[in-house]
Each structure stands twice: as C-alpha cells, then as structure tokens.
Design an enzyme around this catalytic site. Structure first.
Site, PDB file in Angstrom:
ATOM      1  N   HIS A  92      54.675  95.909 -70.641  1.00 52.45           N
ATOM      2  CA  HIS A  92      56.071  95.452 -70.619  1.00 52.45           C
ATOM      3  C   HIS A  92      56.090  93.945 -70.329  1.00 52.45           C
ATOM      4  O   HIS A  92      55.267  93.445 -69.560  1.00 52.45           O
ATOM      5  CB  HIS A  92      56.843  96.215 -69.541  1.00 52.45           C
ATOM      6  CG  HIS A  92      58.310  95.917 -69.573  1.00 52.45           C
ATOM      7  ND1 HIS A  92      58.850  94.791 -68.976  1.00 52.45           N
ATOM      8  CD2 HIS A  92      59.343  96.565 -70.154  1.00 52.45           C
ATOM      9  CE1 HIS A  92      60.156  94.783 -69.195  1.00 52.45           C
ATOM     10  NE2 HIS A  92      60.478  95.857 -69.906  1.00 52.45           N
ATOM     11  N   GLU A 161      60.342  94.417 -78.031  1.00 52.35           N
ATOM     12  CA  GLU A 161      61.311  93.854 -77.095  1.00 52.35           C
ATOM     13  C   GLU A 161      61.099  92.344 -77.024  1.00 52.35           C
ATOM     14  O   GLU A 161      60.221  91.874 -76.285  1.00 52.35           O
ATOM     15  CB  GLU A 161      61.086  94.412 -75.689  1.00 52.35           C
ATOM     16  CG  GLU A 161      61.308  95.885 -75.541  1.00 52.35           C
ATOM     17  CD  GLU A 161      61.643  96.252 -74.106  1.00 52.35           C
ATOM     18  OE1 GLU A 161      62.734  96.766 -73.890  1.00 52.35           O
ATOM     19  OE2 GLU A 161      60.826  95.991 -73.201  1.00 52.35           O
TER      20      GLU A 161
HETATM   21  P1  PGA Z   1      67.299  95.390 -70.585  1.00 47.02           P
HETATM   22  O1  PGA Z   1      65.781  95.746 -70.360  1.00 47.02           O
HETATM   23  O2  PGA Z   1      67.929  96.529 -71.345  1.00 47.02           O
HETATM   24  O3  PGA Z   1      67.858  95.227 -69.197  1.00 47.02           O
HETATM   25  O4  PGA Z   1      67.346  94.126 -71.379  1.00 47.02           O
HETATM   26  C1  PGA Z   1      65.009  96.334 -71.377  1.00 47.02           C
HETATM   27  C2  PGA Z   1      63.628  96.588 -70.864  1.00 47.02           C
HETATM   28  O5  PGA Z   1      63.163  95.873 -69.974  1.00 47.02           O
HETATM   29  O6  PGA Z   1      62.948  97.507 -71.324  1.00 47.02           O
END
Ligand code: PGA
Length: 239
Positions: A92, A161
């Site tokens: 992550h 992401e």
């Molecule tokens: P967020 O986080 O939805 O708060 O942007 C996503 C994540 O960290 O997986």
C-alpha cells in the site's frame, strides 16, 4: 454485489468502533457477497468474531515476508490465515512511503502470503510528479516487476491507487484508470482482477463501476463510517 469492495480501515478506528462497524456491515450485507473488511492487525480477532458465519470476509493490511519465526514486530501470515483472513494488502502506498522497500520485498511478501493461503492485493500507483512527467506506466511496471511470474491471475488482485488520489479528495479520471487497467492486464494477464482506489465516494464510484475492466474497489476513509460507506454500497448494489 458484482464488484468486490475492500474496506481499508487503516488505523482510523478504536476496538469498540471496529466491532460496531463490522456488525453494522454484516447486517447491511445480509447474504450479499463481495465485502471484505481490512481492519488493523490488533483488532482482527474481534472482527473475526463478528463476521464468523456471515457473507462478509476479512483481510489484513500487511504481513511479514516470513511465515513465522524470529521476526519481532512483524505480522505472521500464517496467524492471519488462522484468524480467518483471506486477503492481505501488499505494498500500500502509505506503507511504501513509511519505509521504502524494493519490488523484491513485496514479491516475497506476496509469495509467502500465497503459500499460506492468503490472496495478495498488490497495490500500485504513481505520485503526482510521476504522472505529470508522463511516467505513470513506467512506475507501475517497476512496482509489478517479478510479480507476473509468481501466481496465476486467479490468485491475486492488483489495486491501482494513484498516490495523489489516496486520502486527498482527488480521484483519477475514469479514462486514465481504464488505460492503466489495460496496461496492467497486458503485463499480468487478461484474467487479472483490478481494483481502483483513491478518494472514492458515493458521488464518484458509479462512473468507475460501469467499467468492466474494474473488478472492484479499495475504499479508505469513506469505509470507516456507515454514513459514507452505505451510500457507496447502495450505488454498487444497483450498478
Ligand atoms: P482513501 O484511501 O479512500 O481514503 O483515499 C484509499 C486507500 O488507502 O486504500
């Protein structure tokens, strides 16, 4: 629910809050499959008690590259599996930022997770500077290096992401995400299931949900309150 929803609770919630929220989600879900809770390691056991025998699944936010042994402060993937976890996040962006680690490290984490029966959810994504420089694909390619060899596409998820979209209120455009999904599939295989994550809300999730290349979502902040999570799930239920 056609799309899988991973609720990344990070360390937002206290022990009691975690249990209450898990129970509310179990009630909301009923028999519907597809919701995965990702509580922090110290509350996994209490969440496991709440979701036992229900359609809601659980995963962890991190695991050691080692199954077990003399690794002080690490989280044993074997124990995660025993506690009822079926998934684990790998790489992550908040973890990559806290302690930069090599692609080889994350490959080892994913390999060990697979060995003990956990499905890795491998997180990739570029920073704002990297995207502006036209390097988003190069960065994601580097983060995926070696992973294409370790597993069958049915055994893992990739979560795209963009770092600049995580927790910022900004989201990538649907076009950019679809383009990245195509690129990731060209590397990891057509059957690879790809999640999108980054500041998802009930207002913006629908447009992503329409895209067949996006198999699900990784939701952070908005997944920590029923008032923001349930409207997202309502959208996905009717999508
Ligand atoms: P967020 O986080 O939805 O708060 O942007 C996503 C994540 O960290 O997986």
């Amino acid at each position: 629910m056609h799309k899988k929803v991973f609720c990344n609770w990070k360390t937002y919630l206290g022990v009691g809050e975690t249990q209450t929220l898990a129970a509310e989600i179990v009630e909301y879900a009923g028999s519907a499959k597809g919701i995965v809770l990702l509580p922090s390691a110290e509350v996994l056991e209490s969440v496991a008690q709440v979701i036992e025998g229900t359609s809601v699944e659980m995963g962890a936010q991190v695991s050691s590259t080692h199954r077990s042994g003399a690794y002080t402060g690490q989280v044993s993937p074997e124990n995660l599996h025993t506690l009822g976890c079926r998934y684990v996040l790998v790489g992550h962006s908040e973890q990559r930022a806290a302690a930069p680690m090599s692609a080889a490290h994350f490959m080892q984490q994913a390999t060990t997770a697979l060995e003990v029966g956990l499905m890795p959810v491998i997180c990739v994504g570029e920073t704002r500077e990297q995207r502006n420089a036209g390097d988003a694909a190069v960065v994601v390619r580097e983060q995926l290096r070696g992973l294409e060899a370790i597993a069958d596409p049915d055994e893992f998820f990739i979560a795209y992401e963009p770092v600049w979209a995580v927790g910022t209120g900004e989201t990538a455009t649907v076009e950019d995400v679809v383009q990245m999904c195509e690129y990731i599939k060209s590397i990891m295989g057509e059957r690879t299931a790809i999640l999108y994550g980054g500041s998802l809300t009930a207002e913006n999730v629908g447009a992503f949900a329409e895209q067949p290349l996006i198999s699900g979502f990784l939701i952070g902040g908005a997944s920590t309150k029923v008032t923001t999570l349930f409207p997202i799930l309502d959208v996905l239920r009717s999508a």
